[in-house]
Design an enzyme around this catalytic site. Structure first.
Site, PDB file in Angstrom:
ATOM      1  NE  ARG A  64      43.886  34.256  43.278  1.00  0.00           N
ATOM      2  CZ  ARG A  64      45.000  33.818  42.695  1.00  0.00           C
ATOM      3  NH1 ARG A  64      46.157  33.920  43.285  1.00  0.00           N
ATOM      4  NH2 ARG A  64      44.961  33.273  41.503  1.00  0.00           N
ATOM      5  CD  GLU A  82      24.751  45.845  45.988  1.00  0.00           C
ATOM      6  OE1 GLU A  82      23.744  46.571  45.907  1.00  0.00           O
ATOM      7  OE2 GLU A  82      24.701  44.617  46.160  1.00  0.00           O
ATOM      8  CE  LYS A 140      46.606  34.636  35.561  1.00  0.00           C
ATOM      9  NZ  LYS A 140      45.817  34.215  34.374  1.00  0.00           N
ATOM     10  CB  THR A 153      44.695  38.388  36.247  1.00  0.00           C
ATOM     11  OG1 THR A 153      45.914  38.120  35.551  1.00  0.00           O
ATOM     12  CG2 THR A 153      43.617  37.450  35.738  1.00  0.00           C
ATOM     13  CG  ASP A 208      42.446  37.719  28.760  1.00  0.00           C
ATOM     14  OD1 ASP A 208      43.184  38.243  29.619  1.00  0.00           O
ATOM     15  OD2 ASP A 208      41.825  36.654  28.943  1.00  0.00           O
ATOM     16  CE1 TYR A 228      27.171  44.351  49.317  1.00  0.00           C
ATOM     17  CE2 TYR A 228      27.078  43.625  51.591  1.00  0.00           C
ATOM     18  CZ  TYR A 228      26.987  43.345  50.246  1.00  0.00           C
ATOM     19  OH  TYR A 228      26.734  42.069  49.828  1.00  0.00           O
TER      20      TYR A 228
HETATM   21  C1  PLP Z   1      44.571  33.729  34.185  1.00  0.00           C
HETATM   22  C2  PLP Z   1      43.799  34.088  33.002  1.00  0.00           C
HETATM   23  C3  PLP Z   1      42.434  34.433  33.096  1.00  0.00           C
HETATM   24  C4  PLP Z   1      41.585  34.218  34.310  1.00  0.00           C
HETATM   25  O1  PLP Z   1      41.962  34.759  35.488  1.00  0.00           O
HETATM   26  P1  PLP Z   1      41.277  34.279  36.864  1.00  0.00           P
HETATM   27  O2  PLP Z   1      41.589  35.401  37.780  1.00  0.00           O
HETATM   28  O3  PLP Z   1      41.921  32.980  37.222  1.00  0.00           O
HETATM   29  O4  PLP Z   1      39.811  34.128  36.618  1.00  0.00           O
HETATM   30  C5  PLP Z   1      41.803  34.886  31.953  1.00  0.00           C
HETATM   31  N1  PLP Z   1      42.457  34.972  30.783  1.00  0.00           N
HETATM   32  C6  PLP Z   1      43.752  34.608  30.653  1.00  0.00           C
HETATM   33  C7  PLP Z   1      44.399  34.721  29.313  1.00  0.00           C
HETATM   34  C8  PLP Z   1      44.459  34.143  31.751  1.00  0.00           C
HETATM   35  O5  PLP Z   1      45.736  33.768  31.607  1.00  0.00           O
END
Ligand code: PLP
Length: 427
Positions: free
Chosen positions: A242, A58, A236, A233, A207, A56
């Protein structure tokens, strides 16, 4: 001893061990063409399966609410240091459990409930967390959406419509503009977004969930230092576990950190943060630049071969790791859903996707999205992309034909034998 040996699961829980083995087999013997997926390294898998899951923690390094965190702090600091170096950022928060939580934290830090945010609409290539009415983001904030320019027969259409973006920004006076997409195949230059944000006094969030690995590998422009905040993320194109990460300057660091914890999350997933540190390290190696280049080269080769087979590609091609197919010119009656299901049975895993101005609903769609990150990691090159395009064409010319699906499944298995993502791992 491996921390994540499936045999250790099998010794306790045969039922679940069988499920993991089956999934491992599926990933190794069929084609993974989902644009948001990748094959993490054994090192990333091992860190994810480490005893750091027991702790933990936090709070943040050296400011924890629990004892015993001196070593955990080293892991989180290492992840932060590496990701700042990788992207040239001043401050990183590596605690978001996902891309969705990262985005929500940024909204919480930068705007108030009811404020106006300008973002790309879901059906034109944006993300659910960019204010879709079914997402909490769309319920808390007043999202206004921009999209892409219309289709044009010379191939120059279906690009982010910056004129529309500027007009909407001037009319709506958003507090925040969001750049970034989930189904869009072109390079996004952060500069015009910055200029428009400055014209209307808005903050800018970029993003980069999808192209984070391409940016780290130097093949797409880096928005760090241009946007006020960058989220992504880690799982990807960046090829980590993840999770999510937020990068920002010193000025917004405190607001972002408070929004993540205690604003939205409790204890961080320190085993995942450790695995992020491994992935950031891997992304700093010279080999990762080559990987990022190859992921794009492969997508271009796949796009060109599909176009040769008679498919129309949204925006007429690709600059990144994705290909977005408009199925309608290939076969007017073929839906994204039917295509995805038939390809699935043939061992080709991909997802149906709406195309700009799709006449069909999101559950059916007229499009398919393909991606190269995973199979590029497995070692495939442009020759394999040509073969994959012909296998896809074979299935979709006879969509739903079981004999053809079985023939292609056999060919897919033969192909995958030479490109095992985990050659050093026993099943
Ligand atoms: C995949 C994605 C997310 C969200 O990611 P998660 O880990 O699935 O919550 C947010 N923004 C964009 C542009 C994405 O392609």
């Amino acid at each position: 001893m491996s921390f994540w040996s499936i045999d250790q699961v099998a010794a306790v829980d045969g039922e679940l061990a069988a499920i993991i083995k089956n999934e491992m087999m599926r990933q190794r013997t069929t084609l993974q063409l989902i644009a948001s997926e990748n094959f993490t390294s054994p090192a990333v898998l091992a860190a994810t399966a480490s005893v750091l899951t027991n702790k933990y923690a936090e709070g943040y390094p050296s400011k924890r609410y629990y004892g015993g965190n001196a070593i955990i702090d080293e892991a989180e600091d290492l992840a932060k240091r590496r990701v700042c170096q990788l992207f040239g950022a001043e401050h990183a928060n590596v605690q978001p459990h996902s891309g969705a939580s990262a985005n929500l934290a940024v909204y919480m830090a930068l705007v108030n409930p009811g404020d106006t945010i300008l973002a790309m609409s879901l059906d034109q290539g944006g993300h659910l967390t960019h204010g879709s009415p079914v997402s909490i983001t769309g319920k808390i904030y007043k999202f206004v959406h921009y999209g892409v320019s219309p289709y044009s027969s010379d191939g120059s259409g279906e690009r982010i419509d910056l004129d529309q973006l500027r007009d909407l920004a001037k009319r709506e006076n958003p507090k925040l503009i969001v750049a970034g997409t989930t189904a869009y195949t072109r390079i996004i230059d952060p500069m015009p977004f910055r200029e428009i944000a400055d014209e209307v006094g808005a903050k800018l969030l970029f993003d980069v969930a999808h192209p984070a690995g391409l940016i780290a590998g130097g093949v797409h422009p880096n928005p760090v230092g241009v946007a006020d905040v960058v989220t992504f993320t880690t799982h990807k194109t960046l090829r980590g576990p993840r999770g999510g990460t937020i990068l920002t300057g010193e000025g917004l660091a405190k607001a972002i950190d408070s929004a993540v914890f205690p604003g939205l999350q409790g204890g961080p997933l320190e085993h995942v943060i450790a695995a992020k540190a491994v992935a950031f390290f891997e992304a700093m190696q010279p080999g990762f630049k080559v990987y990022a280049q190859k992921a794009v080269e492969n997508a271009k080769a796949l796009a060109a071969s599909l176009a040769d087979q008679g498919f129309r590609l949204v925006s007429n091609g690709t600059d990144n790791h994705q290909v977005l197919i408009d199925l309608r010119t290939f076969d007017q009656d073929l839906t994204g859903k039917a295509a995805q299901d038939s390809l699935d049975r043939a061992g080709i895993t991909c997802n149906r996707n709406q195309i700009p101005n799709d006449p069909r609903p999101p559950f059916i769609t007229s499009g398919l999205r393909l991606g190269t990150p995973a199979e590029t990691t497995a070692g495939m090159g442009t020759a394999e992309m040509g073969l994959i395009a012909s296998l896809i064409t074979k299935v979709l010319r006879h969509c739903g034909d079981e004999t053809i699906e079985k023939e292609v499944l056999y060919e897919v298995r033969e192909l995958c034998k030479n490109f095992d993502p985990y050659p050093t791992v026993s099943a």
